[in-house]
Design a protein around this motif. Structure first.
Motif, mmCIF file in Angstrom:
data_model
loop_
_atom_site.group_PDB
_atom_site.id
_atom_site.type_symbol
_atom_site.label_atom_id
_atom_site.label_comp_id
_atom_site.label_asym_id
_atom_site.label_seq_id
_atom_site.Cartn_x
_atom_site.Cartn_y
_atom_site.Cartn_z
ATOM 1 N N ALA A 1 -44.411 10.332 -3.532
ATOM 2 C CA ALA A 1 -44.339 9.249 -4.529
ATOM 3 C C ALA A 1 -44.727 9.805 -5.896
ATOM 4 C CB ALA A 1 -45.302 8.136 -4.148
ATOM 5 N N TYR A 2 -44.182 9.202 -6.938
ATOM 6 C CA TYR A 2 -44.607 9.538 -8.299
ATOM 7 C C TYR A 2 -44.704 8.234 -9.080
ATOM 8 C CZ TYR A 2 -44.732 11.278 -13.049
ATOM 9 O OH TYR A 2 -45.095 11.518 -14.352
ATOM 10 N N HIS A 3 -45.863 8.021 -9.706
ATOM 11 C CA HIS A 3 -46.056 6.775 -10.438
ATOM 12 C C HIS A 3 -46.550 7.008 -11.864
ATOM 13 C CE1 HIS A 3 -45.250 4.487 -6.818
ATOM 14 N NE2 HIS A 3 -46.091 5.256 -6.167
ATOM 15 N N GLY A 4 -46.539 8.249 -12.322
ATOM 16 C CA GLY A 4 -46.956 8.512 -13.691
ATOM 17 C C GLY A 4 -48.030 9.583 -13.754
ATOM 18 N N ASP A 5 -48.430 9.916 -14.966
ATOM 19 C CA ASP A 5 -49.322 11.052 -15.171
ATOM 20 C C ASP A 5 -50.735 10.684 -15.616
ATOM 21 O OD1 ASP A 5 -47.519 12.861 -14.349
ATOM 22 O OD2 ASP A 5 -46.864 13.507 -16.332
ATOM 23 N N ILE B 1 -45.215 1.349 -4.145
ATOM 24 C CA ILE B 1 -44.041 2.065 -3.638
ATOM 25 C C ILE B 1 -42.890 2.007 -4.646
ATOM 26 C CG2 ILE B 1 -43.182 0.028 -2.355
ATOM 27 C CD1 ILE B 1 -42.478 1.947 -0.034
ATOM 28 N N GLU B 2 -42.129 3.093 -4.713
ATOM 29 C CA GLU B 2 -40.893 3.104 -5.508
ATOM 30 C C GLU B 2 -39.782 2.583 -4.588
ATOM 31 O OE1 GLU B 2 -42.101 7.389 -6.032
ATOM 32 O OE2 GLU B 2 -40.534 7.259 -7.564
ATOM 33 N N PRO B 3 -39.132 1.512 -4.930
ATOM 34 C CA PRO B 3 -38.122 0.964 -4.035
ATOM 35 C C PRO B 3 -36.899 1.871 -3.894
ATOM 36 C CG PRO B 3 -38.742 -0.630 -5.708
ATOM 37 C CD PRO B 3 -39.328 0.676 -6.113
ATOM 38 N N ASN C 1 -45.479 2.094 -21.502
ATOM 39 C CA ASN C 1 -44.767 3.160 -20.774
ATOM 40 C C ASN C 1 -44.948 2.953 -19.277
ATOM 41 O OD1 ASN C 1 -47.038 4.949 -19.758
ATOM 42 N ND2 ASN C 1 -47.478 4.931 -21.952
ATOM 43 N N GLY C 2 -44.253 3.771 -18.500
ATOM 44 C CA GLY C 2 -44.279 3.567 -17.053
ATOM 45 C C GLY C 2 -45.669 3.733 -16.466
ATOM 46 N N SER C 3 -46.387 4.734 -16.944
ATOM 47 C CA SER C 3 -47.730 4.975 -16.398
ATOM 48 C C SER C 3 -48.664 3.806 -16.691
ATOM 49 C CB SER C 3 -48.324 6.257 -16.990
ATOM 50 O OG SER C 3 -47.468 7.340 -16.787
ATOM 51 N N THR C 4 -48.555 3.242 -17.886
ATOM 52 C CA THR C 4 -49.455 2.119 -18.210
ATOM 53 C C THR C 4 -49.048 0.870 -17.416
ATOM 54 O OG1 THR C 4 -48.136 1.528 -20.153
ATOM 55 C CG2 THR C 4 -50.065 2.895 -20.537
ATOM 56 N N ALA C 5 -47.751 0.717 -17.141
ATOM 57 C CA ALA C 5 -47.326 -0.419 -16.311
ATOM 58 C C ALA C 5 -47.938 -0.299 -14.920
ATOM 59 C CB ALA C 5 -45.799 -0.465 -16.215
ATOM 60 N N VAL C 6 -48.001 0.948 -14.429
ATOM 61 C CA VAL C 6 -48.581 1.190 -13.102
ATOM 62 C C VAL C 6 -50.097 0.995 -13.137
ATOM 63 C CG1 VAL C 6 -49.051 3.039 -11.423
ATOM 64 C CG2 VAL C 6 -46.716 2.658 -12.255
ATOM 65 N N GLU C 7 -50.752 1.563 -14.156
ATOM 66 C CA GLU C 7 -52.211 1.385 -14.274
ATOM 67 C C GLU C 7 -52.554 -0.103 -14.313
ATOM 68 O OE1 GLU C 7 -54.668 3.725 -14.364
ATOM 69 O OE2 GLU C 7 -53.324 5.448 -14.401
ATOM 70 N N ALA D 1 -40.227 -0.162 -16.943
ATOM 71 C CA ALA D 1 -40.363 0.550 -18.235
ATOM 72 C C ALA D 1 -39.020 1.225 -18.509
ATOM 73 C CB ALA D 1 -41.520 1.547 -18.174
ATOM 74 N N LYS D 2 -39.043 2.495 -18.852
ATOM 75 C CA LYS D 2 -37.838 3.310 -19.088
ATOM 76 C C LYS D 2 -36.609 2.520 -19.562
ATOM 77 C CE LYS D 2 -38.975 7.087 -15.869
ATOM 78 N NZ LYS D 2 -39.074 8.290 -16.650
ATOM 79 N N GLY D 3 -35.787 2.025 -18.611
ATOM 80 C CA GLY D 3 -34.524 1.367 -18.958
ATOM 81 C C GLY D 3 -34.689 -0.008 -19.575
ATOM 82 N N LEU E 1 -44.298 -3.008 -6.523
ATOM 83 C CA LEU E 1 -43.036 -2.277 -6.612
ATOM 84 C C LEU E 1 -42.969 -1.567 -7.951
ATOM 85 C CD1 LEU E 1 -40.386 -4.727 -5.100
ATOM 86 C CD2 LEU E 1 -41.664 -2.894 -3.974
ATOM 87 N N ASP E 2 -42.827 -0.269 -7.894
ATOM 88 C CA ASP E 2 -42.697 0.519 -9.122
ATOM 89 C C ASP E 2 -41.201 0.755 -9.365
ATOM 90 O OD1 ASP E 2 -42.544 2.385 -11.085
ATOM 91 O OD2 ASP E 2 -43.988 3.793 -10.212
ATOM 92 N N GLU E 3 -40.624 -0.103 -10.180
ATOM 93 C CA GLU E 3 -39.184 0.011 -10.505
ATOM 94 C C GLU E 3 -38.990 0.672 -11.871
ATOM 95 O OE1 GLU E 3 -36.055 -1.355 -9.174
ATOM 96 O OE2 GLU E 3 -36.714 -2.741 -7.607
ATOM 97 N N VAL E 4 -39.986 1.452 -12.265
ATOM 98 C CA VAL E 4 -39.901 2.112 -13.582
ATOM 99 C C VAL E 4 -38.636 2.966 -13.669
ATOM 100 C CG1 VAL E 4 -40.993 3.912 -15.005
ATOM 101 C CG2 VAL E 4 -42.371 2.033 -14.078
ATOM 102 N N ALA E 5 -38.341 3.708 -12.604
ATOM 103 C CA ALA E 5 -37.158 4.575 -12.639
ATOM 104 C C ALA E 5 -35.909 3.853 -12.136
ATOM 105 C CB ALA E 5 -37.410 5.830 -11.813
ATOM 106 N N THR E 6 -36.067 3.014 -11.113
ATOM 107 C CA THR E 6 -34.891 2.432 -10.439
ATOM 108 C C THR E 6 -34.380 1.154 -11.098
ATOM 109 O OG1 THR E 6 -36.464 1.402 -8.935
ATOM 110 C CG2 THR E 6 -35.325 3.381 -8.133
HETATM 111 C C1 LIG Z 1 -41.292 5.616 -10.592
HETATM 112 C C2 LIG Z 1 -42.006 6.011 -11.839
HETATM 113 N N1 LIG Z 1 -43.135 5.368 -12.178
HETATM 114 C C3 LIG Z 1 -43.807 5.652 -13.296
HETATM 115 C C4 LIG Z 1 -43.374 6.648 -14.140
HETATM 116 C C5 LIG Z 1 -44.144 6.972 -15.386
HETATM 117 O O1 LIG Z 1 -43.433 6.575 -16.500
HETATM 118 P P1 LIG Z 1 -43.796 7.181 -17.952
HETATM 119 O O2 LIG Z 1 -43.275 8.579 -17.945
HETATM 120 O O3 LIG Z 1 -43.071 6.284 -18.887
HETATM 121 O O4 LIG Z 1 -45.262 7.108 -18.100
HETATM 122 C C6 LIG Z 1 -42.205 7.355 -13.829
HETATM 123 C C7 LIG Z 1 -41.725 8.416 -14.705
HETATM 124 O O5 LIG Z 1 -40.860 9.176 -14.414
HETATM 125 C C8 LIG Z 1 -41.507 7.030 -12.636
HETATM 126 O O6 LIG Z 1 -40.397 7.685 -12.279
#
Ligand SMILES: Cc1ncc(COP(=O)(O)O)c(C=O)c1O
Length: 451
Positions: free
Chosen positions: A145-149, A217-219, A112-118, A280-282, A251-256
């Motif tokens: 910025a938001y990178h996960g929970d 950073i989220e691009p 998931n996105g959070s684990t990709a960031v971790e 992640a996500k897409g 680069l956190d491209e999880v959303a973009t």
């Molecule tokens: C830029 C970004 N990074 C990380 C995450 C975390 O992804 P996940 O919800 O799959 O853990 C999100 C989720 O919205 C996000 O927008």
């Protein structure tokens, strides 16, 4: 109440939900989905204008994605990913390396996105440990910025509403004001500025670079922070600063990622090469959980040693590189090619951006911003002072409920109403959705006159 919903309320604790609200507004029982529409058990449909939390890419229930799942299930469902490997993961890694920025040559799977960031944070941290720069153990990131929970991802986040309560658990990290043009941190106007706000990042890096492992950073789009779209020049300068001050660029491209901004990856607008990149996500067109962290040969090499040298990356997740999810990701990349998806996006984007223009005339709209198939409308109490609505006013909830009446799923982020369309969205659907959203805002704010 429907008996399923009674059971839902009895057994389930939903994410990002004040469960007390569910007494008045129970969740909607969804039974099927096609394209951009979700259907409930009563036969109603709703436009999934936010791609089911920004992950759906090719529309729900795409036949090629379904086929990929069925085919993969016939041979291999899952296998541990240490000591074992499989073709779908190998093929996917090869393809991702081919389409992501130059220099990225290794793929680490998670789910998931959070684990990709971790993973990215830990890789960067351990790189400096492994290479004898033990003092480089902090991170720098942007406000909003938001990178996960997860705790690490929250430590580099900047959205107080979500994470403030957990602050005592965070590791220390540096924050700099975001390039939020509508509320410029250095009081400039975008039309005439020269990205002066980058000096805030440079000032911090100049002072603290010896302690910093990476900038994350989220691009181009601070997504959960309110769909704040910032100039590509900022990202370009930030990338240069990361080089200059010898820190990693994550680069956190999880959303973009995956076409949402009009290009496959948002970082292509700045033509930069990160040290680590999170997807992640897409990646699976929003069908199955899968994530990757890509990195460079240089970082990979810093971990590559005899085991007694203690440089191994001891990190992993049970479902790392799940074969079904990898097969789906491969099918999604095929769809991009076969259906010429990015070309189609390019054709619908002007209509979308044009359609957003008329929202600017509404009395409580402070700013309208858009990039690719992402569009945002920032609502303010007063256009002149840009005073935001307070949390207690709950305008988001009001808009959400009105949206449902117009068959739209609108889930404002604070004061920001936004669209995050799947790439399959059609011209006609965009028009219907924007007309519906316009009506929602008119009703929510009791505006009678037609604009
Ligand atoms: C830029 C970004 N990074 C990380 C995450 C975390 O992804 P996940 O919800 O799959 O853990 C999100 C989720 O919205 C996000 O927008």
């Amino acid at each position: 109440m429907d008996s399923w919903l009674r059971k839902d309320s009895k057994y389930i604790w939903h994410p990002y939900t004040q469960m007390k609200d569910c007494r008045k507004t129970p969740p909607i029982l969804i039974e099927k989905a096609r394209g951009i529409k979700l259907y409930d058990t009563q036969g109603n449909f709703f436009y999934d204008t936010i791609s089911s939390w920004w992950c759906n890419v090719h529309g729900h229930n795409h036949p090629r994605i379904k086929k990929a799942i069925e085919k993969q299930l016939k041979s291999l469902d899952h296998v541990l990913f240490a000591g074992f490997t499989h073709r779908p993961a190998i093929l996917l890694a090869e393809k991702l390396i081919a389409i992501t920025p130059k220099g990225l040559s290794k793929v680490f799977f998670s789910d998931n996105g959070s684990t990709a960031v971790e993973t990215a944070l830990k890789m960067s941290f351990q790189y400096w440990q492994n290479t004898g720069r033990k003092e480089k153990k902090k991170f720098i990131s942007l406000d909003y910025a938001y990178h996960g929970d997860t705790i690490g991802a929250m430590s580099v986040g900047g959205v107080d509403l979500f994470s403030k309560k957990f602050r005592p658990l965070f590791f220390p990290s540096f924050k700099v004001p975001a390039p939020y043009c509508y509320r410029c941190p250095v009081a400039k106007q975008r039309a005439s500025c020269s990205i002066e706000c980058i000096s805030l990042l440079e000032k911090m890096l100049k002072k603290k670079n010896s302690e910093i492992a990476a900038l994350i950073i989220e691009p181009l789009v601070l997504a959960a922070g309110g769909m704040i779209i910032y100039p590509a020049e900022y990202l370009k300068y930030a990338s240069k600063l990361a080089r200059k001050y010898n820190i990693h660029l994550i680069l956190d491209e999880v959303a973009t990622g995956f076409g949402r901004t009009g290009k496959m990856f948002a970082c292509e607008y700045a033509n930069i090469q990160p040290d680590l990149m999170c997807l992640a996500k897409g990646l699976t067109s929003g069908t199955l959980p899968l994530a990757v962290t890509l990195t460079t040969e240089k970082i990979y090499r810093a971990f590559y040693a005899d085991v007694e040298k203690k440089k191994t990356f001891y990190h992993g997740h049970t479902f790392s590189g799940n074969p079904i999810a990898c097969s789906v990701a491969l099918a999604s990349l095929e769809i991009f090619k076969q259906e010429k998806v990015l070309g189609r996006v390019e054709r619908v984007v002007p209509r979308f951006h044009q359609g957003l223009e008329r929202f600017k005339d509404l009395p409580f709209v402070g700013e309208v911003r858009a990039l690719g198939l992402i569009g945002a409308i920032e609502l303010v109490k007063d256009k002149k002072t840009k005073q935001p609505f307070s949390l207690q006013e709950r305008i988001g909830q009001r808009i959400y409920l009105q949206g449902l009446k117009q068959k739209l799923i609108l889930r404002p982020l604070g004061n920001v109403v936004y669209f995050y369309f799947p790439l399959c969205v059609k011209d006609k659907e965009i028009t219907t959705i924007l007309n519906g959203a316009f009506k929602v805002l008119q009703i929510s704010f009791n505006i009678k006159r037609q604009l």
